[in-house]
Design an enzyme around this catalytic site. Sequence first.
Site, PDB file in Angstrom:
ATOM      1  N   ARG A 179       4.375  28.665  -2.311  1.00 22.53           N
ATOM      2  CA  ARG A 179       5.157  27.507  -2.789  1.00 22.53           C
ATOM      3  C   ARG A 179       4.288  26.532  -3.590  1.00 22.53           C
ATOM      4  O   ARG A 179       4.463  25.316  -3.491  1.00 22.53           O
ATOM      5  CB  ARG A 179       5.832  26.764  -1.632  1.00 22.53           C
TER       6      ARG A 179
ATOM      7  N   ARG B 209       7.682  20.349  -4.564  1.00 21.01           N
ATOM      8  CA  ARG B 209       7.902  18.904  -4.488  1.00 21.01           C
ATOM      9  C   ARG B 209       6.680  18.068  -4.174  1.00 21.01           C
ATOM     10  O   ARG B 209       6.717  16.846  -4.314  1.00 21.01           O
ATOM     11  CB  ARG B 209       9.008  18.606  -3.467  1.00 21.01           C
TER      12      ARG B 209
ATOM     13  N   ARG C 118      12.387  18.611 -12.155  1.00 25.52           N
ATOM     14  CA  ARG C 118      13.525  18.875 -11.270  1.00 25.52           C
ATOM     15  C   ARG C 118      14.624  17.835 -11.498  1.00 25.52           C
ATOM     16  O   ARG C 118      15.802  18.168 -11.533  1.00 25.52           O
ATOM     17  CB  ARG C 118      12.991  18.831  -9.845  1.00 25.52           C
TER      18      ARG C 118
ATOM     19  N   ASP D  84      13.696  31.911  -6.555  1.00 23.11           N
ATOM     20  CA  ASP D  84      13.928  31.824  -5.116  1.00 23.11           C
ATOM     21  C   ASP D  84      14.380  33.183  -4.606  1.00 23.11           C
ATOM     22  O   ASP D  84      14.910  33.992  -5.369  1.00 23.11           O
ATOM     23  CB  ASP D  84      14.984  30.766  -4.794  1.00 23.11           C
TER      24      ASP D  84
ATOM     25  N   TYR E 209      20.425  35.084   5.629  1.00 22.03           N
ATOM     26  CA  TYR E 209      21.081  33.961   4.936  1.00 22.03           C
ATOM     27  C   TYR E 209      22.506  34.333   4.506  1.00 22.03           C
ATOM     28  O   TYR E 209      23.425  33.522   4.582  1.00 22.03           O
ATOM     29  CB  TYR E 209      20.275  33.534   3.701  1.00 22.03           C
TER      30      TYR E 209
HETATM   31  O1  CP3 Z   1       5.823  29.914  -4.271  1.00 19.95           O
HETATM   32  C1  CP3 Z   1       6.286  29.405  -5.334  1.00 19.95           C
HETATM   33  O2  CP3 Z   1       5.800  28.372  -5.857  1.00 19.95           O
HETATM   34  C2  CP3 Z   1       7.385  30.152  -6.059  1.00 19.95           C
HETATM   35  C3  CP3 Z   1       8.718  29.734  -5.842  1.00 19.95           C
HETATM   36  C4  CP3 Z   1       9.430  29.987  -4.512  1.00 19.95           C
HETATM   37  C5  CP3 Z   1      10.435  29.116  -4.042  1.00 19.95           C
HETATM   38  N1  CP3 Z   1      10.995  29.675  -2.943  1.00 19.95           N
HETATM   39  C6  CP3 Z   1      10.800  27.846  -4.683  1.00 19.95           C
HETATM   40  C7  CP3 Z   1      11.601  26.854  -3.920  1.00 19.95           C
HETATM   41  C8  CP3 Z   1       9.359  31.053  -3.622  1.00 19.95           C
HETATM   42  C9  CP3 Z   1       8.411  32.247  -3.615  1.00 19.95           C
HETATM   43  C10 CP3 Z   1      10.360  30.856  -2.637  1.00 19.95           C
HETATM   44  C11 CP3 Z   1      10.626  31.802  -1.546  1.00 19.95           C
HETATM   45  C12 CP3 Z   1      11.611  31.466  -0.509  1.00 19.95           C
HETATM   46  N2  CP3 Z   1      12.799  30.798  -0.654  1.00 19.95           N
HETATM   47  C13 CP3 Z   1      11.527  31.893   0.825  1.00 19.95           C
HETATM   48  C14 CP3 Z   1      10.427  32.758   1.384  1.00 19.95           C
HETATM   49  C15 CP3 Z   1       9.206  32.008   1.695  1.00 19.95           C
HETATM   50  C16 CP3 Z   1       9.306  31.092   2.873  1.00 19.95           C
HETATM   51  O3  CP3 Z   1       9.146  29.883   2.686  1.00 19.95           O
HETATM   52  O4  CP3 Z   1       9.510  31.613   3.991  1.00 19.95           O
HETATM   53  C17 CP3 Z   1      12.655  31.406   1.507  1.00 19.95           C
HETATM   54  C18 CP3 Z   1      12.976  31.595   2.975  1.00 19.95           C
HETATM   55  C19 CP3 Z   1      13.465  30.731   0.544  1.00 19.95           C
HETATM   56  C20 CP3 Z   1      14.797  30.098   0.761  1.00 19.95           C
HETATM   57  C21 CP3 Z   1      14.731  28.655   0.488  1.00 19.95           C
HETATM   58  N3  CP3 Z   1      14.611  28.103  -0.770  1.00 19.95           N
HETATM   59  C22 CP3 Z   1      14.796  27.598   1.427  1.00 19.95           C
HETATM   60  C23 CP3 Z   1      14.909  27.772   2.932  1.00 19.95           C
HETATM   61  C24 CP3 Z   1      14.713  26.407   0.695  1.00 19.95           C
HETATM   62  C25 CP3 Z   1      14.840  24.998   1.204  1.00 19.95           C
HETATM   63  C26 CP3 Z   1      13.602  24.547   1.858  1.00 19.95           C
HETATM   64  C27 CP3 Z   1      13.093  23.312   1.175  1.00 19.95           C
HETATM   65  O5  CP3 Z   1      11.859  23.189   1.099  1.00 19.95           O
HETATM   66  O6  CP3 Z   1      13.902  22.479   0.765  1.00 19.95           O
HETATM   67  C28 CP3 Z   1      14.556  26.739  -0.672  1.00 19.95           C
HETATM   68  C29 CP3 Z   1      14.403  25.794  -1.797  1.00 19.95           C
HETATM   69  C30 CP3 Z   1      13.185  25.924  -2.655  1.00 19.95           C
HETATM   70  N4  CP3 Z   1      12.686  27.094  -3.108  1.00 19.95           N
HETATM   71  C31 CP3 Z   1      12.420  24.852  -3.194  1.00 19.95           C
HETATM   72  C32 CP3 Z   1      11.433  25.430  -3.989  1.00 19.95           C
HETATM   73  C33 CP3 Z   1      10.392  24.715  -4.822  1.00 19.95           C
HETATM   74  C34 CP3 Z   1      12.700  23.363  -2.975  1.00 19.95           C
HETATM   75  C35 CP3 Z   1      13.953  23.030  -3.721  1.00 19.95           C
HETATM   76  C36 CP3 Z   1      13.904  21.715  -4.492  1.00 19.95           C
HETATM   77  O7  CP3 Z   1      13.115  21.555  -5.442  1.00 19.95           O
HETATM   78  O8  CP3 Z   1      14.713  20.855  -4.147  1.00 19.95           O
END
Ligand code: CP3
Length: 344
Positions: A26, A30, A39, A76, A151
């Site tokens: 990640r 943020r 964003r 994502d 999910y």
């Molecule tokens: O690693 C990176 O920088 C690449 C981008 C990436 C994102 N999500 C961006 C993201 C990657 C590789 C993911 C994978 C992901 N997404 C996983 C597997 C990894 C893990 O954390 O276990 C999962 C379970 C998801 C599903 C997901 N997406 C969730 C549960 C959430 C919400 C959690 C949160 O932090 O709000 C997201 C949103 C998300 N995916 C964000 C980002 C940068 C935040 C969204 C925002 O900018 O508002």
Amino acid sequence: MSPVSKPLLKTVMGERQERPPLWIMRQAGRYLPEYRAVREKVGGFLELCYTPEYAAEVTLQPLRRFDLDAAILFSDILVIPDALGQKVRFEVGEGPLLEPITPEGLGKLKPDAVLDHLAPVLETLRRVTAELAPDKTMIGFCGSPWTVATYMINGSGSPDQAVARVFALTQPEAFARLIDMLVEASTAYLVAQFRAGADVVQLFESWALNLDEEQFAAYVIEPNRRIVEAVRREIPGAPIIGFPRGAAAMLPVYAEKTGVNALGLDYMTPVAAIDKALPAALPVQGNLDPLRLIAGGEQMEARVEAIIAGFAGRPHIFNLGHGIVPQTPIAHVERLVEIVKRGR
Ligand code: CP3
């Protein structure tokens, strides 16, 4: 580009480096003010994933700030259900929300539409690889079928995946159809990512925990194995990192049976014990607790050095043991990169 000039790719392919190369799960997100600015300009999170100009920009942001060895495609794991036609929304503070899938609803999903829907994400990958320095590794990814299915079935994240586990046990045929669909869509998507410029891909199995050994074999190992095999039929030798979060005692069998090149370790995995349990040449990735990076200072630096020393005998990619969290101070990330690359 020959892999010779990419230390992180070389490590995935089994070559130990003097100091481990690193990236941060990640790493675009943020905790970076420049990410928050983009964003806000774009609006929704999925809109950001589907707008190549902005998605490429946020993919590259962490590499402008820190001396990281890889870029990871900004997208994502839930773009796959979205591409299959199951509506996905991201609500601020709530995480992802989906309309829960039913056995009847499965027939309405559109596996043939997946690559068209994801064309903007593949375009992001092409844009980033065109700009990336030759020593940086381009990482693509997808969610593993079980994790994505949790999910799709529950309609959101959950602490124990109980709804998906009961679905799998009570509706085995519908569950098998869903997993088959996800194996196929994920394979096509990863092959397309390699063709668009990915050097390596990571399979995010974020919910590999809470399963008994038979469920783990059926829901986690077998679908991941099928993806690895199918991707390599199209892309011979495709380098793949598997990250089965929470797999614990099942890590060695996961690595052996799936055939991944490298094994991502969560931060709960004990370093010396896993180092002993895995084949000596198997590359590993990990595994600092992301909360240690919030706190920073001596405890973080000591733990980083302990992890590096613990894996010094094998190919090792330094990373966190799960994603970086929004409240992480940037100065602590700078310090982390400095000590991983040069020592204390
Ligand atoms: O690693 C990176 O920088 C690449 C981008 C990436 C994102 N999500 C961006 C993201 C990657 C590789 C993911 C994978 C992901 N997404 C996983 C597997 C990894 C893990 O954390 O276990 C999962 C379970 C998801 C599903 C997901 N997406 C969730 C549960 C959430 C919400 C959690 C949160 O932090 O709000 C997201 C949103 C998300 N995916 C964000 C980002 C940068 C935040 C969204 C925002 O900018 O508002």
